[in-house]
Design an enzyme around this catalytic site. Structure first.
Site, PDB file in Angstrom:
ATOM      1  N   LYS A 158       0.876  -1.176   0.000  1.00 33.13           N
ATOM      2  CA  LYS A 158       0.000   0.000   0.000  1.00 33.13           C
ATOM      3  C   LYS A 158       0.915   1.229   0.000  1.00 33.13           C
ATOM      4  O   LYS A 158       1.175   1.835   1.047  1.00 33.13           O
ATOM      5  CB  LYS A 158      -0.923  -0.032   1.226  1.00 33.13           C
ATOM      6  CG  LYS A 158      -2.109   0.906   1.113  1.00 33.13           C
ATOM      7  CD  LYS A 158      -3.103   0.642   2.232  1.00 33.13           C
ATOM      8  CE  LYS A 158      -4.166   1.710   2.315  1.00 33.13           C
ATOM      9  NZ  LYS A 158      -5.097   1.755   1.191  1.00 33.13           N
TER      10      LYS A 158
HETATM   11  N1  PPE Z   1      -7.851  -1.720  -2.843  1.00 35.60           N
HETATM   12  C1  PPE Z   1      -7.257  -0.499  -2.816  1.00 35.60           C
HETATM   13  C2  PPE Z   1      -6.521  -0.029  -4.002  1.00 35.60           C
HETATM   14  C3  PPE Z   1      -7.356   0.274  -1.656  1.00 35.60           C
HETATM   15  O1  PPE Z   1      -6.775   1.466  -1.615  1.00 35.60           O
HETATM   16  C4  PPE Z   1      -8.092  -0.215  -0.560  1.00 35.60           C
HETATM   17  C5  PPE Z   1      -8.239   0.603   0.681  1.00 35.60           C
HETATM   18  C6  PPE Z   1      -8.677  -1.495  -0.643  1.00 35.60           C
HETATM   19  C7  PPE Z   1      -8.515  -2.217  -1.816  1.00 35.60           C
HETATM   20  C8  PPE Z   1      -9.414  -2.121   0.511  1.00 35.60           C
HETATM   21  O2  PPE Z   1      -8.520  -2.488   1.521  1.00 35.60           O
HETATM   22  P1  PPE Z   1      -8.958  -2.536   3.057  1.00 35.60           P
HETATM   23  O3  PPE Z   1      -9.133  -1.127   3.493  1.00 35.60           O
HETATM   24  O4  PPE Z   1      -7.861  -3.224   3.744  1.00 35.60           O
HETATM   25  O5  PPE Z   1     -10.241  -3.291   3.116  1.00 35.60           O
HETATM   26  N2  PPE Z   1      -8.276   2.008   0.464  1.00 35.60           N
HETATM   27  C9  PPE Z   1      -8.014   2.916   1.548  1.00 35.60           C
HETATM   28  C10 PPE Z   1      -7.814   4.337   1.058  1.00 35.60           C
HETATM   29  C11 PPE Z   1      -9.009   5.069   0.565  1.00 35.60           C
HETATM   30  C12 PPE Z   1      -8.726   6.526   0.328  1.00 35.60           C
HETATM   31  O6  PPE Z   1      -9.492   7.164  -0.441  1.00 35.60           O
HETATM   32  O7  PPE Z   1      -7.790   7.082   0.910  1.00 35.60           O
HETATM   33  C13 PPE Z   1      -9.072   2.818   2.638  1.00 35.60           C
HETATM   34  O8  PPE Z   1     -10.176   2.340   2.392  1.00 35.60           O
HETATM   35  O9  PPE Z   1      -8.771   3.215   3.749  1.00 35.60           O
END
Ligand code: PPE
Length: 306
Positions: A158
């Site tokens: 990330k």
């Molecule tokens: N894919 C991506 C690309 C992503 O950024 C997130 C979280 C997810 C999947 C889901 O992952 P999880 O949060 O572990 O379920 N995206 C983060 C950032 C959003 C933002 O706009 O800033 C979040 O949801 O916190």
């Protein structure tokens, strides 16, 4: 709404919000050399609790490891600092954003001469794709931009740099009057949203793209898989071609920010009934109950602040 809080944790110190600044020549600002997390703290029946804190901090350290960044703190120290930051800001529910990044010293691509700085910010953050989106679903556009690929930038880290790929897809979707983008991988298969994982429901089965599709391994994705299985649904991790998304009975996003958000339309095609589907609703309501401590079975995912 502009982000506002009282304190930001910066390299071990609680700094007043207005003073939580970095130099304009911060390495990460120029080259995207940072890794971060997005975590939520919910108000539960037994007080504030961070949802799956250890798993998020583990992923943060794994993101750093992928980029050979040596984090000057342990996972336990970061978990403790996160709770301290929530307490210092007197927030019952909030979004939590820890970031580890190359700071300010020397310019140029080699990051190694720069300090590795760590900060943790928290702030109240409501629904990600709107209150109505949670109830009725959002309208999505399959992006003309492909998701980054392990051969280009590892999607399982990330990293801040990854998010220019997300931003360009998001901007395109907004420009075309959609709420959100869906990105395919270099093989043309569905990967995820710019900040969410994606699921479809077909003939009662819950399907989501596998790790190899070029996704971030979402912690909400993992939670939704467990919940769906516990509710008695078969969950399959496999590739999804774009046309299968058009003909799905239901579709939804998962993410820390997005929580569980139904998808009601993709590229002008109405998904299922054109509103939140019944299986999506079951998973969503179970999710919202469990993060608020209303389901004993998932207590293990709650880390109480006090
Ligand atoms: N894919 C991506 C690309 C992503 O950024 C997130 C979280 C997810 C999947 C889901 O992952 P999880 O949060 O572990 O379920 N995206 C983060 C950032 C959003 C933002 O706009 O800033 C979040 O949801 O916190």
């Amino acid at each position: 709404m502009p982000v506002k809080a009282d304190f930001v944790w910066m390299n071990g110190k609680m700094v007043p919000f207005a003073d939580a600044k970095v130099h304009v020549l911060t390495h990460a600002l120029h080259y995207g050399t940072g890794v971060f997390e997005g975590i939520r703290c919910y108000e539960t029946v037994k007080g504030s609790a961070v949802f799956r804190l250890k798993e998020h901090v583990k992923r943060l350290f794994n993101s750093a490891k992928i980029y050979s960044m040596k984090v000057p703190y342990s996972e336990e120290e970061i978990c403790k600092a996160i709770k301290e930051t929530i307490k210092a800001n007197k927030l019952n529910a909030c979004y939590i954003r820890p970031i580890i990044y190359y700071g300010f010293s020397e310019m140029g691509l080699n990051p190694l001469k720069n300090p590795i700085d760590v900060s943790i910010a928290v702030w109240p953050w409501g629904t990600y794709l709107g209150e109505e989106g949670l109830k009725k679903g959002v309208r999505c556009k399959i992006s003309s931009w492909c998701r980054i690929d392990s051969r280009i930038l590892p999607p399982q880290a990330k990293a801040t740099a990854n998010y220019m790929n997300s931003v360009i897809a998001k901007l395109e979707a907004l420009d075309c009057k959609y709420d959100e983008a869906i990105v395919t991988n270099l093989n043309g298969l569905i990967a995820e949203g710019p900040g969410e994982n994606i699921f479809i429901v077909k003939e009662g089965k819950v399907i989501t793209p596998p790790a190899g599709a070029g996704i971030l391994f979402g912690i909400t994705r993992d939670s939704a898989i467990s919940v769906a299985r516990d509710l008695g649904f078969e969950v399959i991790e496999r590739d999804i071609p774009r046309e299968e998304l058009f003909t799905a009975d239901e579709a939804f996003f998962t993410g820390t920010a997005a929580e569980v958000t139904p998808i009601r339309e993709v590229d002008g095609r109405i998904i299922g009934s054109g509103s939140r589907g019944p299986i999506t609703e079951k998973i969503q309501s179970t999710f919202f109950d469990l993060v608020k401590g209303k389901n004993k079975k998932y207590e293990k995912w709650l880390d109480y602040v006090k």
